[in-house]
Design an enzyme around this catalytic site. Structure first.
Site, PDB file in Angstrom:
ATOM      1  N   GLY A  31       0.811  -1.222   0.000  1.00  0.00           N
ATOM      2  CA  GLY A  31       0.000   0.000   0.000  1.00  0.00           C
ATOM      3  C   GLY A  31       0.838   1.263   0.000  1.00  0.00           C
ATOM      4  N   HIS A  37       4.287   1.766  -8.101  1.00  0.00           N
ATOM      5  CA  HIS A  37       3.255   0.719  -8.082  1.00  0.00           C
ATOM      6  C   HIS A  37       2.376   0.822  -9.336  1.00  0.00           C
ATOM      7  CE1 HIS A  37       3.882   1.268  -3.568  1.00  0.00           C
ATOM      8  NE2 HIS A  37       4.164  -0.011  -3.753  1.00  0.00           N
ATOM      9  N   ASP A 150      13.324  -3.798  -5.404  1.00  0.00           N
ATOM     10  CA  ASP A 150      13.655  -4.835  -4.414  1.00  0.00           C
ATOM     11  C   ASP A 150      14.249  -6.002  -5.196  1.00  0.00           C
ATOM     12  OD1 ASP A 150      12.244  -3.713  -1.842  1.00  0.00           O
ATOM     13  OD2 ASP A 150      10.845  -3.426  -3.487  1.00  0.00           O
ATOM     14  N   SER A 186       7.345   3.954  -0.662  1.00  0.00           N
ATOM     15  CA  SER A 186       6.324   4.347   0.313  1.00  0.00           C
ATOM     16  C   SER A 186       6.979   4.971   1.541  1.00  0.00           C
ATOM     17  CB  SER A 186       5.512   3.130   0.746  1.00  0.00           C
ATOM     18  OG  SER A 186       4.987   2.483  -0.388  1.00  0.00           O
TER      19      SER A 186
END
Ligand code: AMP
Length: 289
Positions: A31, A37, A150, A186
């Site tokens: 989120g 994203h 990542d 984020s």
């Protein structure tokens, strides 16, 4: 767009989509959605008929409770972002639905998890692959999109999907950056305005590393040393590590290892982790672009 919170409801939705011949592209997230994203969602939409985005802050993969507690959770905004992006379903399970009483099974990653981020974050990748396996079980996607941000996670999930015969295509998507080069994350919202300005030293350290890698006598140490110098010049930043590694095996280079003698067919990358007070940022890039 549907919001689904229960694993069995998710499975019913996915089975129905599959029975009508639609392929499912899946983007797992925690989120606090940003342009990075959204790029993954766009890639999923290009590859598949329906897109599912999961939003779950997974307690199993956090090493620090303060990091878990302070992780941003703007769920209403995230649902609106997904709806505007044309997502078919958001899967946002509760922690209780994911880890009910009696939950006891873990997926154990292999040697790829023992390198780079692994030793400093015990249990992290086990938590990641366990939750990803559970999400795959509920969503049953044809393809799943992960960010190269990542990089190690992408490699470990790719190995899991292959090793466990999951039949899911794992797709890596390039890192999406802010205009000044900082990788979107984020966690960036947790930086103060001064830290946010200072954080440009992270992508700049990778620029310096890439320049150093262009020298004929470059070693892994000369490359990481160039990166470290840029971080050392920024008083608000603290370098945890920078490392040169093989993009396929994640094997890390020793300081004295020459880049030229590493073999022409090897793709090398540099990865780094840098702290700004209690906020940890990671980034990586190929050494030759
Ligand atoms: P997160 O919500 O941080 O767990 O990330 C969910 C997915 O988005 C992971 O596959 C990340 O690698 C990917 N991701 C996060 N930030 C970026 C970015 N700046 N560029 C590309 N992918 C990203």
């Amino acid at each position: 767009m549907l919001t689904i919170t229960d694993p069995s409801d998710m499975r019913v939705w996915s089975n129905r989509a599959a029975s009508t011949g639609r392929t499912i592209g899946f983007v797992p997230t925690m989120g606090a959605l940003h342009e990075g994203h959204l790029a993954l969602i766009a890639e999923a939409a290009e590859r598949c008929d329906a897109v599912v985005v999961s939003i779950f802050v997974n307690p199993l993969q956090f090493n620090e409770t303060t990091d878990f507690d302070s992780y941003p959770r703007p769920i209403d905004d995230d649902i609106a972002v997904c709806s505007a992006a044309g997502v078919s379903a958001v899967y946002a399970p509760t922690a209780r639905a994911m880890y009910p009483e009696g939950f006891q099974t873990r997926v154990v990653p292999g040697a790829l998890a023992d390198r780079m981020e692994g030793p400093g974050r015990p249990g992290h990748f086990e938590g990641v692959v366990t939750v990803v396996a559970k999400l795959f079980g509920a969503v049953r996607p044809d393809a799943a999109i992960f960010g190269q941000k990542d990089f190690q996670q992408l490699a470990i999930v790719t190995a899991m999907a292959a090793d466990l015969d999951m039949g899911i295509e794992i797709v890596g998507h390039p890192i999406v950056r802010e205009p000044d080069g900082l990788a979107m994350s984020s966690r960036n919202v947790r930086l103060t305005p001064t830290q946010r300005s200072a954080a440009v030293c992270v992508p700049r350290s990778l620029d310096a590393a890439i320049s150093a890698a262009g020298h004929v006598d470059a070693t892994a140490g000369s490359v990481t040393g160039a990166a470290a110098q840029v971080i050392a010049a920024e008083p608000l930043a603290r370098l945890e590590y920078s490392t040169v590694f093989d993009a396929d095996t994640l094997e890390e280079f020793n300081s004295d290892d020459s880049l030229r003698q590493s073999g022409a067919d090897r793709v090398l990358r540099i990865a780094t982790a840098v702290w700004f007070d209690d906020v940890r940022l990671i980034d990586n890039r190929p050494l030759a672009e």
